[in-house]
Motif scaffolding. Structure first.
Motif, PDB file in Angstrom:
ATOM      1  N   LYS A  32       0.843  -1.206   0.000  1.00 45.15           N
ATOM      2  CA  LYS A  32       0.000   0.000   0.000  1.00 45.15           C
ATOM      3  C   LYS A  32       0.875   1.252   0.000  1.00 45.15           C
ATOM      4  O   LYS A  32       0.666   2.171  -0.802  1.00 45.15           O
ATOM      5  N   ASN A  33       1.869   1.300   0.865  1.00 49.98           N
ATOM      6  CA  ASN A  33       2.722   2.479   0.975  1.00 49.98           C
ATOM      7  C   ASN A  33       3.573   2.682  -0.274  1.00 49.98           C
ATOM      8  O   ASN A  33       3.722   3.812  -0.755  1.00 49.98           O
ATOM      9  N   ALA A  36       1.283   3.785  -3.188  1.00 53.11           N
ATOM     10  CA  ALA A  36       0.793   5.146  -2.958  1.00 53.11           C
ATOM     11  C   ALA A  36       1.868   6.164  -3.331  1.00 53.11           C
ATOM     12  O   ALA A  36       1.570   7.211  -3.915  1.00 53.11           O
ATOM     13  N   GLU A  37       3.112   5.835  -3.029  1.00 56.41           N
ATOM     14  CA  GLU A  37       4.214   6.754  -3.304  1.00 56.41           C
ATOM     15  C   GLU A  37       4.653   6.732  -4.763  1.00 56.41           C
ATOM     16  O   GLU A  37       4.901   7.781  -5.361  1.00 56.41           O
ATOM     17  N   PRO A  40       0.471   5.919  -7.708  1.00 62.39           N
ATOM     18  CA  PRO A  40      -0.771   6.244  -6.990  1.00 62.39           C
ATOM     19  C   PRO A  40      -2.059   5.866  -7.730  1.00 62.39           C
ATOM     20  O   PRO A  40      -3.119   5.797  -7.104  1.00 62.39           O
ATOM     21  N   LYS A  43      -4.919   0.694  -7.468  1.00 57.67           N
ATOM     22  CA  LYS A  43      -5.872   0.507  -6.369  1.00 57.67           C
ATOM     23  C   LYS A  43      -5.489  -0.773  -5.622  1.00 57.67           C
ATOM     24  O   LYS A  43      -5.506  -1.860  -6.202  1.00 57.67           O
ATOM     25  N   GLY A  80      -5.739   4.685   2.632  1.00 53.17           N
ATOM     26  CA  GLY A  80      -5.024   4.425   1.387  1.00 53.17           C
ATOM     27  C   GLY A  80      -5.352   3.086   0.754  1.00 53.17           C
ATOM     28  O   GLY A  80      -4.990   2.834  -0.391  1.00 53.17           O
ATOM     29  N   HIS A  82      -7.864   0.920  -1.104  1.00 54.45           N
ATOM     30  CA  HIS A  82      -9.025   1.270  -1.930  1.00 54.45           C
ATOM     31  C   HIS A  82     -10.299   0.591  -1.425  1.00 54.45           C
ATOM     32  O   HIS A  82     -11.353   1.206  -1.345  1.00 54.45           O
TER      33      HIS A  82
END
Length: 174
Positions: A32-33, A36-37, A40, A43, A80, A82
């Motif tokens: 996830k992290n 996201a970074e 992005p 999902k 974060g 989805h």
């Protein structure tokens, strides 16, 4: 973050959906992290088992090891993510057994749960979407559990022994 997520991103430069099982949530949080970074648009969909408390649902008896928790993991942070899916163990068993019967693929309970999650999420996936999942276990450790008719009947119920796709099962036996 450093290994699994980075490896996925290198192998698949564009990922629309990343399905990740939620056990201790280490892999889920790292993926996830990272996404996201670095990506992005991806999902991240968390997949857990019914009876796990990770996503705030009531704790229940679980019979298949791997995914799910009886207490909230300290590292878990749901922002974060989805969406998350909660899969009954009966569905996990049906998916595992169908893959073994249809394709000769022997997957474990965690993999079966995540694949059942993708099956549940399928109406949301467009034909051109790139879907990636992590298959964390094989089925050799589950021969006396999810692949045992007696074990399944006693713990999950006889309905879990019914074919996932009855029409395909009939065609194969004809």
């Amino acid at each position: 973050y450093q290994a699994t997520a980075r490896s996925i991103a290198q192998k698949f430069p564009h990922v629309d959906y990343l399905f990740v099982g939620a056990g201790t949530t280490g892999t889920l949080m790292g993926c996830k992290n990272y996404f996201a970074e670095h990506h992005p648009h991806t999902k991240v969909i968390a997949v857990d088992t019914v009876g796990s408390v990770t996503f705030g649902l009531p704790g229940e008896t679980r019979h298949i090891p791997g995914l799910g928790t009886s207490r909230l993991p300290e590292i878990f942070e749901p922002s974060g993510i989805h969406d998350f899916l909660s899969i009954p163990e009966e569905q996990t068993i049906k998916v595992c057994r169908w893959l073994a019967q249809r394709y000769g693929l022997l997957f474990g309970g965690s993999t079966g749960t995540v694949l059942a999650g993708i099956q549940q999420w399928a109406p949301n996936i467009r034909p051109d979407d790139v879907v990636v999942t992590i298959s964390p276990d094989m089925g050799e450790r589950y021969l006396e559990t999810i692949y045992s008719d007696d074990w399944v009947s006693q713990r999950i119920g006889a309905a879990a022994l019914h074919p996932l796709f009855p029409e395909i099962a009939l065609a194969l036996s004809a």
